[in-house]
Scaffold this active site. Structure first.
Site, short mmCIF file in Angstrom:
data_model
loop_
_atom_site.label_atom_id
_atom_site.label_comp_id
_atom_site.label_asym_id
_atom_site.label_seq_id
_atom_site.Cartn_x
_atom_site.Cartn_y
_atom_site.Cartn_z
N TRP A 465 0.80 -1.23 0.00
CA TRP A 465 0.00 0.00 0.00
C TRP A 465 0.84 1.28 0.00
O TRP A 465 0.41 2.31 0.50
CB TRP A 465 -0.99 0.00 1.17
CG TRP A 465 -1.88 -1.20 1.16
CD1 TRP A 465 -2.93 -1.42 0.32
CD2 TRP A 465 -1.80 -2.34 2.02
NE1 TRP A 465 -3.50 -2.65 0.58
CE2 TRP A 465 -2.83 -3.23 1.63
CE3 TRP A 465 -0.96 -2.69 3.06
CZ2 TRP A 465 -3.03 -4.45 2.25
CZ3 TRP A 465 -1.16 -3.91 3.69
CH2 TRP A 465 -2.19 -4.77 3.29
N HIS A 466 2.01 1.21 -0.57
CA HIS A 466 2.89 2.38 -0.65
C HIS A 466 3.00 2.89 -2.09
O HIS A 466 4.05 3.42 -2.48
CB HIS A 466 4.28 2.05 -0.08
CG HIS A 466 4.27 1.71 1.38
ND1 HIS A 466 5.36 1.16 2.03
CD2 HIS A 466 3.30 1.82 2.33
CE1 HIS A 466 5.05 0.96 3.31
NE2 HIS A 466 3.81 1.35 3.50
N TYR A 467 1.95 2.73 -2.86
CA TYR A 467 2.01 3.16 -4.26
C TYR A 467 2.06 4.68 -4.36
O TYR A 467 1.58 5.40 -3.50
CB TYR A 467 0.83 2.58 -5.05
CG TYR A 467 -0.54 2.81 -4.47
CD1 TYR A 467 -1.27 3.96 -4.74
CD2 TYR A 467 -1.13 1.85 -3.65
CE1 TYR A 467 -2.53 4.17 -4.21
CE2 TYR A 467 -2.40 2.05 -3.11
CZ TYR A 467 -3.09 3.20 -3.40
OH TYR A 467 -4.34 3.40 -2.87
#
Length: 532
Positions: A465-467
Site C-alpha cells: 500500500w505504498h504506491y
C-alpha cells in the site's frame, strides 16, 4: 467538520484543498493559520467509529470493502489486490501505524531545507507518534534479524539507518490509532471548513486566448447528488491544491482536462485544457512478498514495530496475532471478482461469520521501486477507480532485491532467536512455498516457483500500500509542486514522489505538507508586504 449536504452551493476561500487524507490534513491545518481554507474529503470521519481503528480491528477495517466503507478496493492490471482510502485522514487511518523518517539523501535530492524538514517532522510527531511497547513476538523478530546479519542493531529511532531498529508507531499505549485527521487540531477553527462526503468532479480553469490556464475553483457533489461550486477569493496568491493521493490526483487532473490529449479525447473529456502527457505516468508500487509462520505457542496482537533495513534495498517487517474475518478474506480471494462485482458482492454478503487467525507473518518490501507503470481513466466518473498498471518486478534490480530479501527472511525464520514462534519441523523455505497455494493475488503460479525465488517473487507479489507517482516532480509539477504550464494549481501528495521515502512513507507525506504549508504562507506574507 460537517457533511457536504450542509454546505452552501457557492462559496469562496483563499485555498481549496482537494482531499482530506494523510497529505491534506497537515497542509490545511498549516495554511489556516493565515488564510481561509476549504478541505473537500470524499469519505467520512474516522471519529464516527473510533473503535474501528483500534489495533485489534486493524485487518478487518482495512479489508472491509463494503460500499461507503473507509477502504475502497481496486485490482491493478497486474492482477494484484489493492485498496485506497476514502476517509478523513486517508491511509494514515487504515495503515499499520509504523512511523519512520525518510533517508537523508532523499531530503537532499528533493532540495528541501534540512532544518525546516526536522521541525516539520517534529510538528507531526508531537501529535501522533509514540514509542511502542515492543511485544514478545516483535522482540523475537528483532533478534532474528540481528542473528540473520541485518546489522547493526540501532535500538529505538525514527531515523532511517541501515541495520535493525525499533520505529515509532501511531498507535498509543492503549492500542488506539492516531491519524493525520488529528493534525486538524492544530488548525485555526475560524479559518477552516472541512466538508465530508464531498466528491470533486473537476477543477475549473480560466483560459483566455494564449494566456496560461489558471485554476479558479472546483465543482463537487454531496451525498444527495447536489452539485456545489467553490471559487478562489480574489488574491493573486490563492490556489487550488490537489492532495487526493497517487490514484486520485492524476485521475482528477485528467477529468479536469489536464493530461495526455489523445487519451482524454477518447474518454470524452472536454475541453482539454492542456496536453500534459506525463500525467498518470511513473506509477510505482513497492512490491511485498510474505510468508505466514504458524506458531506452536500463543502470540499477542502486534503490528510492525521492528524493521530490518538491509544494505541491498529490502526492508523486512512483520506482524502477529491478527484475526481476520474468514468470510471476508476467503470470498474476496476465491471469487476472482472485478472491482464492480466486489462492491456488489459485499453489499449482499453476511460478513464476520468466521475468524481466520494468522499467528505470524514476515514480509520483505523492495525499496524504490525502479519498475514503473501508468494510470489511465476507465470513464469520467470520479467515484470509479482508474485503471492502473504498476509493472511489478519489470526491472531486474527490483527482482534481485526481492530474492536477497527473501533469503534474509528465511534466515530470520530459521534463527535460534525466532525458534519458539515456529514449529521445529518447518523450515523457512517450506513455509515460503506454502504461500504458493494461497490466493493472495490473481497472477498465475508456475511450478518453478517452488525452487526459483525469482519466479516466487513474481508469482506471489502483493502490495504493501505504498504506491505513488502519476504527478511526479520534474514531469508534472516543479520543485514547489506547482503544475507545469498552469497557474494557481499545485499537487502536494504521494503522486509527486519519484520513489517511496524510507521504510514507510506516511511520516514524510505528513512532514512535507507541513513543510510546504509553511513555505506557501511565507510566500503569501512576502507578497502582502510588497503590496503594502
Amino acid at each position: 467538520m460537517k457533511n457536504a449536504t450542509l454546505a452552501p452551493t457557492y462559496a469562496r476561500f483563499d485555498y481549496i484543498v482537494i482531499g482530506g487524507g494523510t497529505s491534506g490534513c497537515a497542509l490545511a491545518a498549516t495554511l489556516s493559520q493565515n488564510a481561509s481554507v476549504l478541505v473537500l474529503e470524499r469519505g467520512g470521519s474516522p471519529y464516527d467509529n473510533p473503535r474501528a481503528t483500534d489495533i485489534e480491528n486493524f485487518a478487518n477495517t482495512l479489508l472491509n470493502i463494503t460500499p461507503n466503507s473507509w477502504s475502497q478496493p481496486f485490482i491493478s492490471e497486474d492482477g494484484v489486490y489493492n485498496t485506497r482510502a476514502r476517509v478523513l485522514g486517508g491511509d494514515s487511518v487504515l495503515n499499520a501505524g509504523f512511523y519512520s523518517r525518510a533517508e537523508e539523501y532523499y531530503v537532499e535530492e528533493a532540495e528541501w531545507e534540512m532544518e525546516e524538514v526536522e521541525a516539520a517532522y517534529e510538528w507531526v510527531e508531537r501529535k501522533l507518534v509514540f514509542k511502542p511497547q515492543v511485544t514478545r513476538w516483535q522482540s523475537a523478530l528483532r533478534d532474528g534479524l540481528v542473528e540473520a546479519g541485518v546489522l547493526p542493531y540501532n535500538g529505538f529511532t525514527l531515523e532511517h539507518i541501515i541495520g535493525t531498529k525499533i520505529g515509532g508507531t501511531t498507535f498509543d499505549p492503549a492500542g488506539h490509532k492516531h491519524s493525520a485527521a488529528d493534525l486538524l487540531e492544530y488548525a485555526n477553527p475560524d479559518n477552516i471548513a472541512v466538508y465530508l462526503h464531498a466528491t470533486v468532479h473537476k477543477i475549473l480553469f480560466t483560459t483566455k486566448g494564449n494566456q496560461r490556464p489558471k485554476a479558479y475553483g472546483v465543482i463537487y457533489q454531496d451525498m444527495d447528488g447536489v452539485f456545489h461550486k467553490v471559487e478562489l477569493a480574489k488574491n493573486a496568491m490563492n490556489e487550488v491544491i490537489l492532495s487526493a493521493g497517487a490514484l486520485g490526483s492524476p485521475q482528477l487532473l485528467m477529468l479536469s482536462g489536464v493530461g495526455p490529449r489523445a487519451h482524454l479525447e477518447v474518454q470524452g473529456v472536454s475541453p482539454v485544457v492542456i496536453d500534459h502527457p506525463m500525467v498518470g505516468q511513473g506509477m510505482g508500487d513497492n512490491p511485498m512478498n510474505s510468508v505466514i509462520v504458524p506458531s506452536p505457542q500463543p502470540v499477542e496482537v502486534s503490528l510492525p514495530q521492528v524493521v530490518g533495513i538491509t544494505k541491498f534495498g529490502s526492508f523486512i517487517e512483520g506482524f502477529s496475532g491478527l484475526s481476520l474475518s474468514y468470510n471476508l478474506t476467503q470470498r474476496l480471494f476465491e471469487t476472482r471478482l472485478s472491482n464492480q462485482s466486489i462492491t456488489d458482492f459485499f453489499n449482499s454478503s453476511d460478513l464476520l461469520l468466521n475468524v481466520l487467525k494468522i499467528d505470524g507473518l514476515v514480509f520483505q518490501k523492495v525499496d524504490g521501486p525502479l519498475s514503473r507503470g501508468y494510470l489511465e481513466l476507465r470513464n469520467t466518473n470520479p467515484d470509479d477507480n482508474p485503471s492502473v498498471t504498476f509493472n511489478y518486478y519489470q526491472e531486474p534490480e527490483d527482482l534481485e532485491k526481492c530474492v536477497k530479501g527473501l533469503k534474509t527472511v528465511i534466515k530470520v525464520i530459521n534463527s535460534n532467536a525466532f525458534s519458539k514462534y515456529k514449529y521445529t519441523n518447518a523450515t523457512g523455505r517450506e513455509l515460503l512455498n506454502l504461500m504458493l497455494v494461497l490466493p493472495t493475488n490473481l497472477r498465475p503460479r508456475h511450478v518453478t516457483s517452488v525452487f526459483n525465488l525469482r519466479q516466487f517473487c513474481i508469482d506471489t507479489v502483493m502490495t504493501v500500500w505504498h504506491y505513488h507517482g502519476g504527478c511526479q516532480v520534474g514531469r508534472v509539477v516543479d520543485k514547489d509542486y506547482k503544475v507545469l504550464g498552469i497557474d494557481a494549481l499545485r499537487v502536494i501528495d504521494g503522486s509527486t514522489f519519484l520513489k517511496s521515502p524510507g521504510t514507510n512513507p506516511q511520516a514524510t507525506v505528513m512532514m512535507l505538507r507541513r513543510y510546504m504549508g509553511q513555505k506557501i504562507l511565507r510566500e503569501r506574507n512576502a507578497f502582502g508586504d510588497k503590496r503594502d
